[in-house]
Design a protein around this motif. Structure first.
Motif, PDB file in Angstrom:
ATOM      1  N   LYS A  84      -3.754  13.319  16.905  1.00 42.22           N
ATOM      2  CA  LYS A  84      -4.147  14.115  15.753  1.00 42.22           C
ATOM      3  C   LYS A  84      -4.539  15.506  16.224  1.00 42.22           C
ATOM      4  O   LYS A  84      -4.924  15.711  17.384  1.00 42.22           O
ATOM      5  CB  LYS A  84      -5.325  13.467  15.021  1.00 42.22           C
ATOM      6  N   GLU A  85      -4.437  16.462  15.326  1.00 43.13           N
ATOM      7  CA  GLU A  85      -4.852  17.817  15.662  1.00 43.13           C
ATOM      8  C   GLU A  85      -6.359  17.856  15.861  1.00 43.13           C
ATOM      9  O   GLU A  85      -7.115  17.141  15.201  1.00 43.13           O
ATOM     10  CB  GLU A  85      -4.428  18.782  14.558  1.00 43.13           C
ATOM     11  N   ALA A  86      -6.812  18.709  16.790  1.00 42.08           N
ATOM     12  CA  ALA A  86      -8.236  18.833  17.083  1.00 42.08           C
ATOM     13  C   ALA A  86      -9.007  19.180  15.818  1.00 42.08           C
ATOM     14  O   ALA A  86      -8.551  19.952  14.985  1.00 42.08           O
ATOM     15  CB  ALA A  86      -8.457  19.907  18.147  1.00 42.08           C
ATOM     16  N   PHE A 103      -3.342  22.181  19.009  1.00 46.18           N
ATOM     17  CA  PHE A 103      -1.996  22.731  18.866  1.00 46.18           C
ATOM     18  C   PHE A 103      -2.095  24.134  18.284  1.00 46.18           C
ATOM     19  O   PHE A 103      -2.864  24.372  17.345  1.00 46.18           O
ATOM     20  CB  PHE A 103      -1.137  21.865  17.940  1.00 46.18           C
ATOM     21  N   ASP A 104      -1.317  25.059  18.841  1.00 46.79           N
ATOM     22  CA  ASP A 104      -1.219  26.404  18.270  1.00 46.79           C
ATOM     23  C   ASP A 104      -0.244  26.388  17.110  1.00 46.79           C
ATOM     24  O   ASP A 104       0.562  25.473  16.953  1.00 46.79           O
ATOM     25  CB  ASP A 104      -0.733  27.403  19.323  1.00 46.79           C
ATOM     26  N   GLU A 105      -0.317  27.442  16.315  1.00 47.08           N
ATOM     27  CA  GLU A 105       0.645  27.584  15.232  1.00 47.08           C
ATOM     28  C   GLU A 105       2.056  27.673  15.831  1.00 47.08           C
ATOM     29  O   GLU A 105       2.302  28.408  16.772  1.00 47.08           O
ATOM     30  CB  GLU A 105       0.338  28.844  14.425  1.00 47.08           C
ATOM     31  N   GLY A 106       2.970  26.908  15.306  1.00 47.80           N
ATOM     32  CA  GLY A 106       4.332  26.904  15.832  1.00 47.80           C
ATOM     33  C   GLY A 106       4.592  25.835  16.855  1.00 47.80           C
ATOM     34  O   GLY A 106       5.718  25.713  17.361  1.00 47.80           O
ATOM     35  N   ASP A 107       3.566  25.013  17.190  1.00 48.13           N
ATOM     36  CA  ASP A 107       3.747  23.946  18.180  1.00 48.13           C
ATOM     37  C   ASP A 107       4.350  22.682  17.582  1.00 48.13           C
ATOM     38  O   ASP A 107       4.733  21.776  18.330  1.00 48.13           O
ATOM     39  CB  ASP A 107       2.398  23.569  18.813  1.00 48.13           C
TER      40      ASP A 107
END
Length: 287
Positions: A84-86, A103-107
């Protein structure tokens, strides 16, 4: 689903032992002999990945057709990597490598309804988090997909500064070569490059006939010192042993290239020492 069809757990186990079923993930079974395909892999992962989760690491590579498991790895149950995203509640799924990750934007990209890390983010994670030699194979294979460039791969390394495995990623990423055609070839090349005093191996070196037409290729070769190493996997090469023998004999006799053949035992066996064999290969040809 199996229980609803009247098949108890012990029967599933027995069917796996009789090679009637293959267990892809914990509690995910496939009828043996079913043709592999992207749709099949996606369907399998969807059974263990909640809709809000992100498929990562080796599982994100597997969905794209890239397998960084060693030969025979399919015989054991691979843990799916699903995070899951942090900032969300930590996810725990039995038999699944899970948790939370930034995750960064676009990952993240969507593939047939699955949220999966992009090809380049998957490559960064493989390069950081997998064992060294398998990480090299994963990086080569992900670049070979053609979804990102080597410059893009290198440019993103420092975003992981201070994170686990970034030192390994810094070392391996500049070595990436999409010409490698399998995990063992990538692993063998890395062993070769790490040996001081040996030449630099060229993946898939073309061998030409007297008319200048490419006739064969060698998995890895040093064209200056005229030595080559090839990997023979049991599953792929067993049916073409005679053809490989003819090819190697022609190359040795007409092009004076000494060829050493490596197998699963040399790379994955308990006492595997490919570096020793590579050094011996140079010594033998020098004599």
């Amino acid at each position: 689903m199996a229980r609803q069809a009247g098949i108890p757990p012990w029967a599933l186990t027995a069917m796996c032992e009789r090679h009637e079923l293959v267990r892809l993930f914990k509690s995910v079974y496939l009828v043996a002999g079913t043709p592999d395909s992207p749709d099949l892999r996606i369907s399998a992962v969807r059974l263990v990945a909640p809709p809000e989760a992100v498929v990562c690491d080796t599982t994100a590579a597997w969905v794209r057709g890239i397998d960084v498991e060693p030969p025979g790895g399919h015989l054991s149950v691979r843990p799916a990597s699903v995070f899951k995203e942090a900032g969300h509640d930590r996810m725990r799924i039995p038999g699944v490598r899970s948790g939370e990750r930034h995750f960064d934007e676009g990952d993240i990209v969507e593939i047939a309804g699955l949220r999966v890390t992009t090809a380049v983010r998957t490559a960064w994670d493989l390069g950081r988090l997998q064992p060294r030699y398998r990480a090299m194979g994963g990086l080569d294979a992900m670049l070979r997909l053609g979804e990102f460039s080597k410059d893009e791969l290198l440019a993103g390394i420092e975003r992981f500064r201070g994170q686990r495995g970034v030192v390994q990623l810094r070392d391996l990423a500049p070595r990436v070569d999409p010409r490698a055609e399998s995990l063992p070839e990538s692993m063998l090349r890395l062993h070769w490059e790490e040996q001081p005093g040996l030449g630099r191996p060229v993946p898939q070196l073309p061998v030409f006939d007297d008319g200048g037409i490419e006739r064969y290729r060698l998995d890895l070769a040093d064209p200056i010192r005229r030595v080559a190493a090839e990997y023979d996997g049991v599953a792929f090469h067993a049916h073409r042993a005679r053809e490989d023998g003819v090819r190697r004999e022609w190359i040795t006799e007409t092009r004076d290239i000494h060829i050493e053949v490596f197998t699963d035992v040399d790379l994955f066996g308990r006492d595997a020492d490919p570096a020793r064999r590579l050094r011996q290969m140079y010594a033998d040809h020098a004599r």
